[in-house]
Design a protein around this motif. Sequence first.
Motif, short mmCIF file in Angstrom:
data_model
loop_
_atom_site.label_atom_id
_atom_site.label_comp_id
_atom_site.label_asym_id
_atom_site.label_seq_id
_atom_site.Cartn_x
_atom_site.Cartn_y
_atom_site.Cartn_z
N ASP A 52 61.12 27.17 -17.67
CA ASP A 52 61.15 26.06 -18.62
C ASP A 52 59.89 25.20 -18.54
N ILE A 53 59.50 24.82 -17.34
CA ILE A 53 58.35 23.93 -17.15
C ILE A 53 57.05 24.58 -17.63
N TYR A 54 56.88 25.87 -17.33
CA TYR A 54 55.62 26.55 -17.66
C TYR A 54 55.72 27.40 -18.92
N GLY A 55 56.84 27.33 -19.62
CA GLY A 55 57.00 28.04 -20.89
C GLY A 55 56.80 29.54 -20.76
N VAL A 56 57.29 30.12 -19.69
CA VAL A 56 57.09 31.55 -19.45
C VAL A 56 57.80 32.36 -20.53
N THR A 57 57.05 33.26 -21.17
CA THR A 57 57.58 34.01 -22.30
C THR A 57 58.16 35.37 -21.92
N LYS A 79 49.95 30.75 -17.83
CA LYS A 79 49.29 30.57 -19.13
C LYS A 79 48.56 31.84 -19.57
N PRO A 80 47.72 32.45 -18.73
CA PRO A 80 47.09 33.71 -19.16
C PRO A 80 48.10 34.83 -19.43
N TYR A 81 49.15 34.92 -18.63
CA TYR A 81 50.12 36.00 -18.86
C TYR A 81 50.96 35.74 -20.10
N PRO A 115 51.04 27.60 -6.26
CA PRO A 115 50.19 27.00 -7.29
C PRO A 115 49.40 28.05 -8.08
N HIS A 116 49.03 29.15 -7.45
CA HIS A 116 48.29 30.20 -8.15
C HIS A 116 49.20 30.94 -9.13
N CYS A 117 50.46 31.11 -8.76
CA CYS A 117 51.43 31.74 -9.66
C CYS A 117 51.68 30.86 -10.88
N ARG A 118 51.72 29.58 -10.66
CA ARG A 118 51.89 28.64 -11.77
C ARG A 118 50.69 28.71 -12.71
N LYS A 119 49.50 28.82 -12.13
CA LYS A 119 48.28 28.92 -12.92
C LYS A 119 48.25 30.23 -13.73
#
Length: 174
Positions: free
Chosen positions: A91-96, A53-55, A46-50
């Motif tokens: 895909d779910i977290y829109g990792v760029t 957004k900042p990254y 869960p912390h990696c998922r959080k």
Amino acid sequence: FPEVPLPAPHSPNQRSYLGLDDLQSFTIKQVSGRVVLVEILNVLCPHCRKQTKPYNQLYRMIEADPETRGQIKLLGVAVANSDEAIEDFVDIYGVTFPVVSDRTFKLHRALRAGPTPFSVYVLRDKPGDSGVVADTHLGVDNDMDELFSYLKDLLNTKSSEFSALRQEDKPTTE
């Protein structure tokens, strides 16, 4: 920084971002840029998922600045995760930024990393150098302005400054 082979990203855009040709695997030594932020993560954490957004914000800051674009790279390394789980996470977290698998924990063990997320800031004097670990951060990091400033400062630092520190820290035998 340990020379542990990682699977190359499937996406041509991600390989291009990292400066990789059509390789099956790569090491950090082959990544373009002087500073590489290696984010050790697990897609179920869960912390990696959080942290995504900042990254993602940090990635945009780096790419928008002509001084840092091409010089600072972000790379996610997902421990114990399958390619399918990583694709879903992206895909779910829109990792760029690119995320590759360390399914067998080889890099994780070589770094003696513990819990995730674990950020490693790798500094190289020039592309092709193995690089040194300039710093690490355990846990979620939300202050991207401060981190961006720190990464920019690293661009003006020589890796030998960190190597000299490591030599000073070594115990002497008499």
